[in-house]
Design an enzyme around this catalytic site. Structure first.
Site, PDB file in Angstrom:
ATOM      1  CE  LYS A 118      -4.574  -1.300   1.450  1.00 22.68           C
ATOM      2  NZ  LYS A 118      -5.714  -1.032   2.318  1.00 22.68           N
ATOM      3  CE  LYS A 200      -5.572  -8.733  -2.553  1.00 26.14           C
ATOM      4  NZ  LYS A 200      -5.433  -8.158  -1.206  1.00 26.14           N
ATOM      5  CE  LYS A 203     -13.957  -3.672  -1.592  1.00 22.41           C
ATOM      6  NZ  LYS A 203     -13.785  -3.338  -0.187  1.00 22.41           N
TER       7      LYS A 203
HETATM    8  P1  TYM Z   1     -10.418  -6.312   3.212  1.00 17.57           P
HETATM    9  O1  TYM Z   1     -11.497  -5.293   3.359  1.00 17.57           O
HETATM   10  O2  TYM Z   1      -9.262  -5.986   2.330  1.00 17.57           O
HETATM   11  O3  TYM Z   1     -11.026  -7.675   2.706  1.00 17.57           O
HETATM   12  C1  TYM Z   1     -12.125  -8.291   3.372  1.00 17.57           C
HETATM   13  C2  TYM Z   1     -11.965  -9.795   3.317  1.00 17.57           C
HETATM   14  O4  TYM Z   1     -11.899 -10.242   1.965  1.00 17.57           O
HETATM   15  C3  TYM Z   1     -10.768 -11.083   1.782  1.00 17.57           C
HETATM   16  N1  TYM Z   1     -10.275 -10.921   0.411  1.00 17.57           N
HETATM   17  C4  TYM Z   1     -10.098 -11.927  -0.446  1.00 17.57           C
HETATM   18  N2  TYM Z   1     -10.287 -13.255  -0.327  1.00 17.57           N
HETATM   19  C5  TYM Z   1     -10.032 -14.021  -1.401  1.00 17.57           C
HETATM   20  N3  TYM Z   1      -9.589 -13.533  -2.590  1.00 17.57           N
HETATM   21  C6  TYM Z   1      -9.388 -12.215  -2.767  1.00 17.57           C
HETATM   22  N4  TYM Z   1      -8.968 -11.743  -3.937  1.00 17.57           N
HETATM   23  C7  TYM Z   1      -9.640 -11.343  -1.653  1.00 17.57           C
HETATM   24  N5  TYM Z   1      -9.553 -10.002  -1.489  1.00 17.57           N
HETATM   25  C8  TYM Z   1      -9.943  -9.765  -0.209  1.00 17.57           C
HETATM   26  C9  TYM Z   1      -9.765 -10.597   2.817  1.00 17.57           C
HETATM   27  O5  TYM Z   1      -8.813 -11.588   3.124  1.00 17.57           O
HETATM   28  C10 TYM Z   1     -10.667 -10.273   3.985  1.00 17.57           C
HETATM   29  O6  TYM Z   1     -10.928 -11.416   4.748  1.00 17.57           O
HETATM   30  N6  TYM Z   1      -7.771  -5.812   7.390  1.00 17.57           N
HETATM   31  C11 TYM Z   1      -8.976  -6.377   6.839  1.00 17.57           C
HETATM   32  C12 TYM Z   1     -10.245  -5.908   7.519  1.00 17.57           C
HETATM   33  C13 TYM Z   1     -10.213  -6.088   8.992  1.00 17.57           C
HETATM   34  C14 TYM Z   1     -10.351  -7.320   9.684  1.00 17.57           C
HETATM   35  C15 TYM Z   1     -10.275  -6.970  11.080  1.00 17.57           C
HETATM   36  C16 TYM Z   1     -10.511  -8.636   9.298  1.00 17.57           C
HETATM   37  C17 TYM Z   1     -10.066  -5.096   9.900  1.00 17.57           C
HETATM   38  N7  TYM Z   1     -10.098  -5.642  11.175  1.00 17.57           N
HETATM   39  C18 TYM Z   1     -10.359  -7.960  12.067  1.00 17.57           C
HETATM   40  C19 TYM Z   1     -10.605  -9.605  10.289  1.00 17.57           C
HETATM   41  C20 TYM Z   1     -10.522  -9.281  11.662  1.00 17.57           C
HETATM   42  C21 TYM Z   1      -9.060  -5.972   5.387  1.00 17.57           C
HETATM   43  O7  TYM Z   1      -8.501  -4.988   4.966  1.00 17.57           O
HETATM   44  O8  TYM Z   1      -9.885  -6.757   4.640  1.00 17.57           O
END
Ligand code: TYM
Length: 334
Positions: A118, A200, A203
């Protein structure tokens, strides 16, 4: 009955409200959350505090957060069964986040690949929050004494750091935090870009054909799958090096429940064109009810508000217990 409920394991997970969820978010994480609601005590949140590590337009951000809340419900999360809340409504997250930053090492945060990625992508805004993001994520999880954290593979490193922080804190003060486990699905933990299947699905991809949004219209979904990059062979089978086909097989398998062997048999003798069309149609069909429920929910803002207010209240109550314990242990005057 109440006693049985007490013994249920606790689940916590979150997603950033930075846009409509992608098929990657859905298959890797959100799709797996709804079925857990009967077996576990679940808390799911929109990680809006995390989202501001990247600059957000205030009006769009507020709207997106509402949209994403409705999407969580449309994906089957039930406010009667689970705590579904917005992170910034529960100040304990920021409070414990700060505290845990003081128990996280600079070197640990420097090794986080998401920070490296990032900060390369947003070179003009490498802010401190982007760097300390994993300590806040640890706070999210540890506040609820979560046993399990269902996420995609890209969150594994953050989860490991959460465990390290919790273990360190417990080592100093005794048993304060439950040490959580990751719950990463066997299939679909990393859905790849349709345009560059070694990357990957994300968005923020600039190529609109790379990524499926779960609210894309059926014809758009089918068109994107038709354009998906594959290879120059003509065999639908899961094999090293066939990244595009492996990705499509994974997607098809998670939305239809078919095994890889079944998929290979189904498309034996067919070209990739037939297969891509079938994947597109299956995904469009799978997402159809989500789109329909979403439209209904968005027409009832008062209901959504009552749900997230209730979620915030319940989350505040649970997190306050952990905060009290933490403050006492650290030696704050209460
Ligand atoms: P975020 O918002 O980037 O993504 C949300 C969830 O989607 C999963 N994910 C994917 N899984 C499979 N293939 C993909 N291409 C893909 N892109 C995203 C992510 O692994 C995630 O599970 N830091 C976290 C949000 C967060 C969180 C937490 C999660 C904040 N606090 C506490 C768990 C527990 C995040 O940025 O996810």
């Amino acid at each position: 009955m109440e006693e049985v409920k007490q013994k249920k394991k606790v689940i916590l997970s979150g997603i950033q409200p930075t846009g409509i969820f992608t098929l990657g978010n859905y298959i890797g994480a959100v799709k797996n959350w709804a079925p857990m609601q009967d077996e576990y005590n679940c808390a799911y949140m929109l990680a809006d505090l995390h989202a501001i590590t990247v600059r957000q337009d205030p009006k769009a951000f507020r709207e997106q957060t509402m949209t994403c809340y409705a999407l969580l419900l449309a994906c089957g999360l039930d406010p009667e069964k689970s705590i579904i809340f917005i992170q910034s409504h529960v100040p304990a997250h920021a409070e414990l986040g700060w505290i845990l930053e003081c128990y996280t090492q600079f070197g640990e945060l420097s090794r986080m690949t998401q920070f490296k990625d990032k900060s390369a992508k947003h070179a003009d805004n490498v802010n401190a929050g982007l760097f300390t993001y994993p300590s806040l994520m640890a706070a999210d999880i540890l506040l609820y004494q979560a046993d399990l954290v269902p996420v995609g593979a890209d969150q594994r490193q953050h989860l490991e750091l959460t465990r390290d922080i919790a273990t360190r804190f417990n080592g100093i003060y005794g048993n304060v935090f439950k040490i959580p486990e990751g719950f990463i699905p066997k299939a679909g933990a990393k859905i790849m870009s349709l345009a560059e299947p070694t990357k990957k699905m994300s968005k923020s991809d600039e190529n609109p054909n790379a990524c499926i949004s779960i609210l894309d219209k059926p014809e758009v979904i089918i068109k994107k799958f038709k354009r998906a990059v594959t290879d120059s062979e003509a065999e639908v089978c899961y094999r090293d090096g066939k990244d595009g086909i492996n990705n499509l097989m994974t997607i098809y398998s998670t939305v239809t429940g078919k095994t890889f062997d079944e998929i290979t048999a189904e498309f034996a003798g067919h070209g990739y064109g037939d297969f891509k069309l079938a994947v597109g149609e299956a995904v469009a069909e799978h997402l159809r009810p989500i789109r329909e429920v979403f439209d209904r929910l968005m027409a009832d803002k008062a209901y959504l508000e009552s749900c997230y207010r209730k979620g915030a209240e319940m989350a505040s109550r649970i997190s306050a217990r952990t905060m009290d314990k933490v403050k006492k242990k650290i030696g704050f005057v209460l």
